[in-house]
Design a protein around this motif. Structure first.
Motif, short mmCIF file in Angstrom:
data_model
loop_
_atom_site.label_atom_id
_atom_site.label_comp_id
_atom_site.label_asym_id
_atom_site.label_seq_id
_atom_site.Cartn_x
_atom_site.Cartn_y
_atom_site.Cartn_z
N ALA A 87 35.81 20.94 4.44
CA ALA A 87 36.09 19.91 3.43
C ALA A 87 36.53 18.60 4.09
CB ALA A 87 37.16 20.41 2.47
N HIS A 88 37.27 18.69 5.18
CA HIS A 88 37.71 17.50 5.92
C HIS A 88 36.50 16.75 6.50
CE1 HIS A 88 40.41 15.31 8.86
NE2 HIS A 88 39.29 15.33 9.56
N GLU A 89 35.60 17.49 7.14
CA GLU A 89 34.41 16.85 7.72
C GLU A 89 33.54 16.26 6.62
OE1 GLU A 89 34.56 16.39 10.80
OE2 GLU A 89 36.00 17.95 11.35
N GLY A 91 34.63 15.06 3.95
CA GLY A 91 35.34 13.83 3.59
C GLY A 91 34.90 12.65 4.45
N HIS A 92 34.83 12.85 5.76
CA HIS A 92 34.35 11.77 6.64
C HIS A 92 32.95 11.31 6.21
CE1 HIS A 92 37.56 11.70 9.54
NE2 HIS A 92 37.36 12.92 10.00
N TYR A 93 32.13 12.29 5.87
CA TYR A 93 30.73 11.98 5.50
C TYR A 93 30.67 11.23 4.16
CZ TYR A 93 25.90 12.78 4.06
OH TYR A 93 24.62 12.60 3.63
N VAL A 104 35.11 14.47 16.13
CA VAL A 104 35.57 15.74 16.69
C VAL A 104 37.02 15.89 16.27
CG1 VAL A 104 36.02 17.08 18.76
CG2 VAL A 104 34.03 15.57 18.67
N ASP A 105 37.31 16.95 15.54
CA ASP A 105 38.66 17.12 15.02
C ASP A 105 39.39 18.25 15.72
OD1 ASP A 105 38.95 15.08 12.98
OD2 ASP A 105 37.20 16.03 12.10
N THR A 106 40.53 17.91 16.23
CA THR A 106 41.35 18.87 16.98
C THR A 106 42.49 19.37 16.10
OG1 THR A 106 42.83 17.15 17.78
CG2 THR A 106 40.87 17.59 19.10
N GLN A 126 41.36 6.98 8.84
CA GLN A 126 40.19 7.79 8.45
C GLN A 126 40.56 9.27 8.41
OE1 GLN A 126 36.92 6.87 11.09
NE2 GLN A 126 36.43 4.99 10.00
N GLU A 127 41.39 9.68 9.35
CA GLU A 127 41.80 11.10 9.36
C GLU A 127 42.64 11.43 8.13
OE1 GLU A 127 40.37 13.15 11.23
OE2 GLU A 127 39.43 11.51 12.27
N ARG A 128 43.53 10.53 7.76
CA ARG A 128 44.35 10.78 6.56
C ARG A 128 43.49 10.80 5.31
NH1 ARG A 128 47.60 7.20 8.70
NH2 ARG A 128 47.19 5.73 7.02
ZN LIG Z 1 38.65 14.08 11.08
#
Ligand SMILES: [Zn+2]
Length: 190
Positions: A87-89, A91-93, A104-106, A126-128
């Motif tokens: 769901a997070h990825e 979101g970026h899209y 790349v998410d750590t 963007q991460e938030r």
């Molecule tokens: Zn991310």
């Protein structure tokens, strides 16, 4: 992130679910404890989903490929964590985040950026936003309020709050951490 942007992201997440025919009719649809069908959302949008053995330092990636996209998630994480990563990825899209190369998410990123603290870089914002999208799509506001109200009305007392979070996390198939943060952000603590 300000409240206006938060609200906008909530709306985008709801629209995405509706467009894909994945918005449950009501909270009782979640009684089977399988949560929002995030994989169906991904496939309806024509995004390729792959499970990878990334090693423990990577949770997920988003690769944009011309018009299309691929999302990869780590095989070593549990299913609820994988759902959040996907769901997070997404979101970026959906939010049209731009970055050189791939996302790349750590694990560190998730935990340090999960809470809505003030941050200075565009990348952090963007991460938030991606986390806000993930929370919104996996735990839609109205459904969560409906489900929480139902549990509350069934006679739960205040000091059982811990169990409510656990029960809701089960219903929505998210981690307890993700659910308690969502609770806090929606001011649902009673
Ligand atoms: Zn991310």
């Amino acid at each position: 992130m300000n409240k206006k942007r938060q609200k906008q992201i909530e709306e985008i997440a709801t629209t995405t679910l509706q467009k894909c025919g994945c918005y449950p009719m009501d909270a009782s649809e979640l009684d089977k404890n399988s949560g929002i069908d995030i994989k169906k959302v991904i496939s309806t949008l024509g995004i390729e989903l792959m499970v990878y053995d990334f090693g423990e330092n990577v949770s997920g990636v988003l690769i944009r490929d011309g018009e299309g996209a691929k999302i990869g998630y780590a095989s070593h994480n549990g299913p609820r964590r994988q759902r959040f990563t996907i769901a997070h990825e997404l979101g970026h899209y959906i939010l049209g985040h731009q970055r050189q190369g791939i996302f790349v998410d750590t694990p560190e990123k998730y935990f340090t950026l999960f809470r809505d603290h003030v941050s200075s870089t565009g990348e952090d914002s963007q991460e938030r936003e991606a986390n806000a999208f993930a929370a919104s799509i996996l735990m839609p506001r109205n459904l969560l309020i409906e489900a929480a109200t139902k549990i509350y009305q069934s006679g739960i007392t205040r000091n059982e709050e811990f169990d409510i979070v656990e029960e809701l996390a089960e219903k929505f198939q998210v981690s307890k951490l993700a659910m308690s943060i969502r609770f806090t952000n929606l001011d649902l603590i009673w």
